[in-house]
Structures are given as structure tokens and as C-alpha cells.
Scaffold this active site. Sequence first.
Site, PDB file in Angstrom:
ATOM      1  CB  ALA A 124     -49.418  59.496  36.082  1.00  0.00           C
ATOM      2  CG  ASN A 192     -54.623  61.354  43.305  1.00  0.00           C
ATOM      3  OD1 ASN A 192     -55.275  61.154  44.320  1.00  0.00           O
ATOM      4  ND2 ASN A 192     -54.862  62.372  42.500  1.00  0.00           N
ATOM      5  CG  HIS A 222     -44.899  61.382  37.979  1.00  0.00           C
ATOM      6  ND1 HIS A 222     -45.331  62.265  38.939  1.00  0.00           N
ATOM      7  CD2 HIS A 222     -45.861  61.364  37.040  1.00  0.00           C
ATOM      8  CE1 HIS A 222     -46.522  62.744  38.597  1.00  0.00           C
ATOM      9  NE2 HIS A 222     -46.867  62.219  37.443  1.00  0.00           N
TER      10      HIS A 222
END
Length: 271
Positions: A124, A192, A222
Site C-alpha cells: 500500500a 505490513n 502512508h
Amino acid sequence: MLKIGVIGCGFIGGQICRAIDSGAFDAELYALFDSSQSKALKLTASLKRYSPAYMRIEELLQSVDLVIESASQNAVRLIVPQALEAGRDVMVLSVGALADEELREKLFRLAEQNNCKLYFPSGAIVGIDGINSASASEISSVTLTTRKPPLNLAGAPHIEALGIELEKIEKETLLFEGPASEAVKAFPANVNVAATISLAGIGFDRTKVKVVADPSLSRNVHEITVEGKFGKFFTRVENVPSPENPKTSYLAALSAISTLKKILSPVQIGT
Ligand SMILES: NC(=O)C1=CN([C@@H]2O[C@H](COP(=O)(O)OP(=O)(O)OC[C@H]3O[C@@H](n4cnc5c(N)ncnc54)[C@H](OP(=O)(O)O)[C@@H]3O)[C@@H](O)[C@H]2O)C=CC1
Ligand SMILES: O=C([O-])CC(=O)C(=O)O
């Protein structure tokens, strides 16, 4: 044709299966496994081109060329060593499991001994290409800041251990700050990506992670900052969460599909 077995038939597994089923790849969706058999059977019933069999793990590992793990960190611990011992290539999505040094070394050793490939998609985040390039020289620091809507962090061990009431968070709140080695245990279904960054860059202890709950957000954000001999870069992605599992961003599934495309292609673009 490459025979593929998918372990974990939730959001990411479902997206991968549908992409293969579209016929876009020179690959056959051969087998599925999930801790819930009914989930796997429902997925099979929704496909048009392939009718993958639901198999026991041992049978699946003997039947396919590439195993795609899209289940959980626990599945990585239980299944990936067996897959490599059986000589299978493996794509791993629950990368956080590799924070465990013993497991990480075991998987890397088994891959080498059995001449297998281990693939870790970017997931991601954006910027793994830059970290890979930068790591050919020296990287001095890597920081990941993950911001999610509070309820997308529900169920994380860190939240449960501290009894944090996510529904009562009214403003941007820093919930965790520490090394990636701790972050992936505190939030196994949320960061992760911190593990993937650690593997590409400067390891689990030197990669710094912040996890922020922000009720003003509707997306999973992120941000990565990397400094080294090459200079400095900053990336930010505002991810659409999966409607089925909002902890997971749509881009993570797309990165697995793109990795499969790269595996099958004679042309490789990007680091
Ligand atoms: N690398 C990255 O950037 C990202 C990684 N992830 C990780 O990828 C994995 C898949 O994500 P997602 O598809 O959203 O998850 P989902 O929860 O939607 O699906 C996972 C499925 O796998 C099943 N499962 C869990 N453990 C096992 C096991 N040991 N054996 C067989 N089946 C199992 C689950 O069953 P049940 O529900 O019964 O547990 C569920 O059906 C997760 O670990 C997630 O944290 C997610 C986003 C980004
Ligand atoms: O999908 C995301 O935004 C990131 C995620 O859950 C993870 O890395 O585990």
C-alpha cells in the site's frame, strides 16, 4: 502456464483471483485455501474462467508453481516454510511476519537452498523503488508515518492492550512511535508496509514508524521520508480503503497483481 495457488480469500486474495480470472495473465488459477472453506467456495463460484479447487495445504503445495499468501502473519509462519521446502515460489503479503529474525533467516535460507523466489510486493505504499535504489549506497534514515481513520485500526493488539477507545478519538492522535520491529507486532494488519520498507532499506530496528489515528480522514495515508547519500525523498499516498476490509488499501491488492505481471513479463520496469 504458471499454476497459481492463493492462500487467503479475503479482499486481496479476491482481487488477485479476479485479475487472473480476467485472462490478462499467462497463468492458471489452480487452487485456493482459506481458514474458512465457505469463503473460498464463494470466491470460486464468482469466477468465470477458472474453477480453482479448494485444497488442503499439503496438496496445494504439491500442485502449484507459485503460492500467493494473502492471509495473515500466522499463515506466513505456518505455510511459507513448507511452500519453500516443496520448491515453490512464494509471494508474501503479510510481510510483517518477517520482523521475526529467526523466521526471516529461515525463509531466506530455504529460498536459496531450494532455488525458489520470494516476492514482496510494494503493497500500500509508494517509494520502494527509491529505497531499493538508495540502498545500493548508504541510507541514513527511514521514517514511515501511517495515518488511518480511527476505526480502521480496530482489533490491533496495541489498541486492545492499551484499551484505546477508537470511537472516542476526536482529533489527530499519535498512537504509536517506535521501530518497525515493534510496529508490525502492535499493528499486524495495518503496517505490513513497515516490514517491506525495512527489508528494502535499513532493517527492522532502524526503520522508524509512527501510527496516527485521524478522524478527519476517509483514506489510509502512508508517508515515507528517506535520507541517504543519494539525497532525500518524501512520498505520500492517500489510499482508498477496501470496502470489505478497510484496514487494507486497494493499492495493496493492485501491487500484488502488478507483481504477478512483473513475474510473468520478460520486460522489467523500475528497480
Ligand atoms: N503488504 C501490504 O502492503 C499489505 C498487507 N496486508 C496484509 O495482507 C493480508 C491479506 O489482507 P486482506 O485480504 O485485506 O485480509 P482479509 O482479512 O480480507 O482476508 C484474509 C483471509 O485470510 C484468511 N486467513 C487468515 N489466516 C489464515 C490462515 N492461517 N490460513 C488460511 N487462511 C487464513 C482470513 O480468514 P479469517 O477472516 O477467518 O481470519 C481471511 O479470509 C493480511 O495479513 C493483511 O494484513 C494488507 C494490506 C497491505
Ligand atoms: O493497506 C494499507 O494501507 C496498509 C496495511 O494495511 C498494511 O501494511 O498492513
